[in-house]
Motif scaffolding. Structure first.
Motif, PDB file in Angstrom:
ATOM      1  N   GLY A  83       0.848  -1.099   0.069  1.00 28.05           N
ATOM      2  CA  GLY A  83      -0.011   0.123  -0.041  1.00 28.05           C
ATOM      3  C   GLY A  83       0.848   1.488   0.128  1.00 28.05           C
ATOM      4  O   GLY A  83       0.311   2.430   0.156  1.00 28.05           O
ATOM      5  N   TYR A  84       2.033   1.011  -0.158  1.00 30.09           N
ATOM      6  CA  TYR A  84       2.980   2.290  -0.234  1.00 30.09           C
ATOM      7  C   TYR A  84       2.700   3.019  -1.682  1.00 30.09           C
ATOM      8  O   TYR A  84       2.594   2.312  -2.543  1.00 30.09           O
ATOM      9  N   GLU A  85       3.078   4.371  -1.505  1.00 26.11           N
ATOM     10  CA  GLU A  85       2.946   5.158  -2.780  1.00 26.11           C
ATOM     11  C   GLU A  85       4.472   5.794  -2.624  1.00 26.11           C
ATOM     12  O   GLU A  85       5.152   6.178  -1.695  1.00 26.11           O
ATOM     13  N   PHE A  86       4.953   6.170  -3.869  1.00 25.84           N
ATOM     14  CA  PHE A  86       6.301   7.049  -3.877  1.00 25.84           C
ATOM     15  C   PHE A  86       6.012   8.148  -4.747  1.00 25.84           C
ATOM     16  O   PHE A  86       5.550   8.356  -5.739  1.00 25.84           O
ATOM     17  N   LEU A  87       6.782   9.331  -4.105  1.00 32.00           N
ATOM     18  CA  LEU A  87       6.460  10.604  -4.761  1.00 32.00           C
ATOM     19  C   LEU A  87       7.839  11.119  -4.915  1.00 32.00           C
ATOM     20  O   LEU A  87       8.532  11.554  -3.883  1.00 32.00           O
ATOM     21  N   PRO A  88       8.248  11.202  -6.194  1.00 31.93           N
ATOM     22  CA  PRO A  88       9.616  11.765  -6.535  1.00 31.93           C
ATOM     23  C   PRO A  88       9.420  13.391  -6.324  1.00 31.93           C
ATOM     24  O   PRO A  88       8.356  13.841  -6.392  1.00 31.93           O
ATOM     25  N   ILE A  89      10.386  13.905  -6.136  1.00 37.33           N
ATOM     26  CA  ILE A  89      10.381  15.498  -5.939  1.00 37.33           C
ATOM     27  C   ILE A  89       9.886  16.220  -7.160  1.00 37.33           C
ATOM     28  O   ILE A  89       9.406  17.089  -6.906  1.00 37.33           O
ATOM     29  N   THR A  90       9.856  15.481  -8.378  1.00 32.33           N
ATOM     30  CA  THR A  90       9.377  15.956  -9.522  1.00 32.33           C
ATOM     31  C   THR A  90       7.912  15.991  -9.599  1.00 32.33           C
ATOM     32  O   THR A  90       7.079  16.457 -10.637  1.00 32.33           O
ATOM     33  N   SER A  91       7.176  14.990  -8.707  1.00 30.00           N
ATOM     34  CA  SER A  91       5.771  15.089  -8.727  1.00 30.00           C
ATOM     35  C   SER A  91       5.040  16.066  -8.376  1.00 30.00           C
ATOM     36  O   SER A  91       5.447  16.963  -7.645  1.00 30.00           O
ATOM     37  N   PRO A  92       3.734  16.593  -8.821  1.00 28.92           N
ATOM     38  CA  PRO A  92       3.121  17.576  -8.406  1.00 28.92           C
ATOM     39  C   PRO A  92       2.290  17.218  -6.984  1.00 28.92           C
ATOM     40  O   PRO A  92       1.848  17.981  -6.400  1.00 28.92           O
ATOM     41  N   GLU A  93       2.198  15.962  -6.592  1.00 29.88           N
ATOM     42  CA  GLU A  93       1.941  15.709  -5.324  1.00 29.88           C
ATOM     43  C   GLU A  93       2.713  15.649  -4.315  1.00 29.88           C
ATOM     44  O   GLU A  93       2.539  15.612  -3.202  1.00 29.88           O
ATOM     45  N   TYR A  94       4.083  15.756  -4.649  1.00 25.31           N
ATOM     46  CA  TYR A  94       5.010  15.909  -3.680  1.00 25.31           C
ATOM     47  C   TYR A  94       4.712  17.351  -2.770  1.00 25.31           C
ATOM     48  O   TYR A  94       4.346  18.197  -3.050  1.00 25.31           O
ATOM     49  N   SER A  95       4.940  17.292  -1.408  1.00 25.55           N
ATOM     50  CA  SER A  95       4.696  18.260  -0.505  1.00 25.55           C
ATOM     51  C   SER A  95       5.172  19.582  -0.902  1.00 25.55           C
ATOM     52  O   SER A  95       6.603  19.849  -0.888  1.00 25.55           O
ATOM     53  N   LYS A  96       4.480  20.496  -1.138  1.00 28.30           N
ATOM     54  CA  LYS A  96       4.837  22.046  -1.405  1.00 28.30           C
ATOM     55  C   LYS A  96       5.390  22.467  -0.142  1.00 28.30           C
ATOM     56  O   LYS A  96       6.416  23.409  -0.202  1.00 28.30           O
ATOM     57  N   THR A  97       4.968  22.117   0.926  1.00 28.83           N
ATOM     58  CA  THR A  97       5.617  22.610   2.378  1.00 28.83           C
ATOM     59  C   THR A  97       6.905  22.183   2.540  1.00 28.83           C
ATOM     60  O   THR A  97       7.814  22.926   2.789  1.00 28.83           O
TER      61      THR A  97
END
Length: 171
Positions: A83-97
Motif C-alpha cells: 500500500g505504499y506510494e512513491f512521490l519523487p520530488i518532480t511529482s506535483p503531489e510532492y509536499s509543497k511545504t
C-alpha cells in the motif's frame, strides 16, 4: 511511472551524496535537459562526466546504483503490494511545504507514503523533542497534539520514542 520507481530509489539513496547534490542533478536532467530518470541512467559515462560535471566517484556511484536496479524493483513491488506510494520530488503531489521550507538543499528526492497522501498538502504542525522527556513534557506534548487535531491540523512527527511518540499516539 512504476517502471521509473527503482531508478528513483537508486538516485535517492546514492551514498554520501546528500539531498542537495542529488536534487541539483535531478533539476539538471529533468528540468534543464528534459529527460526522464530512465534516460538519465542510460546515458554514457562520458556524458555524465562532461555534461553533468560528475567526477569519477560520482560516476562510480551511479554505475553501482544501476547494478542494484533489480533489487530495487523487488523493493518497489513489495512496497506497492503493502500500500505504499512513491512521490519523487518532480511529482506535483510532492509536499509543497517540504519544498518551500527545506529548499533544494534539504528536501528528500523521494517520499515513501502510506495512507492519505493528500494530507501532505494540508496545513500542519511539527512536534518533535527529547527521547528521554519527563512526564511534564509528555503531558504538554499530548495537550498540543490534541489541540492541533481538534483544529483539524495535521500533526507531523518522527518515529522516535519520547516526545515524537507522544505526539503521534497520545495517551
Amino acid at each position: 511511472m512504476n517502471n521509473e520507481l527503482p531508478y528513483w530509489i537508486a538516485i535517492a539513496h546514492l551514498p554520501r551524496w546528500g539531498f542537495g547534490k542529488i536534487n541539483e542533478l535531478i533539476i539538471k536532467f529533468y528540468h534543464t535537459n528534459k529527460i526522464s530518470i530512465i534516460d538519465f541512467f542510460n546515458l554514457d559515462d562520458n556524458i555524465w562526466r562532461n555534461e553533468y560535471s560528475l567526477g569519477d566517484k560520482e560516476v562510480f556511484d551511479l554505475q553501482t546504483a544501476k547494478t542494484e536496479l533489480a533489487s530495487h524493483t523487488f523493493i518497489v513491488e513489495s512496497m506497492l503490494d503493502q500500500g505504499y506510494e512513491f512521490l519523487p520530488i518532480t511529482s506535483p503531489e510532492y509536499s509543497k511545504t517540504l519544498k518551500n521550507n527545506l529548499k533544494v538543499q534539504h528536501s528528500p528526492a523521494l517520499l515513501y507514503v502510506k495512507g492519505n497522501k493528500n494530507i501532505l498538502q494540508e496545513q500542519s504542525i511539527a512536534i518533535v523533542g527529547s527521547r528521554d522527556a519527563k512526564k511534564i513534557s509528555l503531558d504538554f506534548t499530548d495537550n498540543i497534539a490534541k489541540l492541533a487535531s481538534e483544529q483539524f491540523k495535521v500533526v507531523v512527527s518522527g518515529f522516535a520514542k519520547g516526545v515524537d511518540k507522544q505526539a503521534r499516539f497520545g495517551n
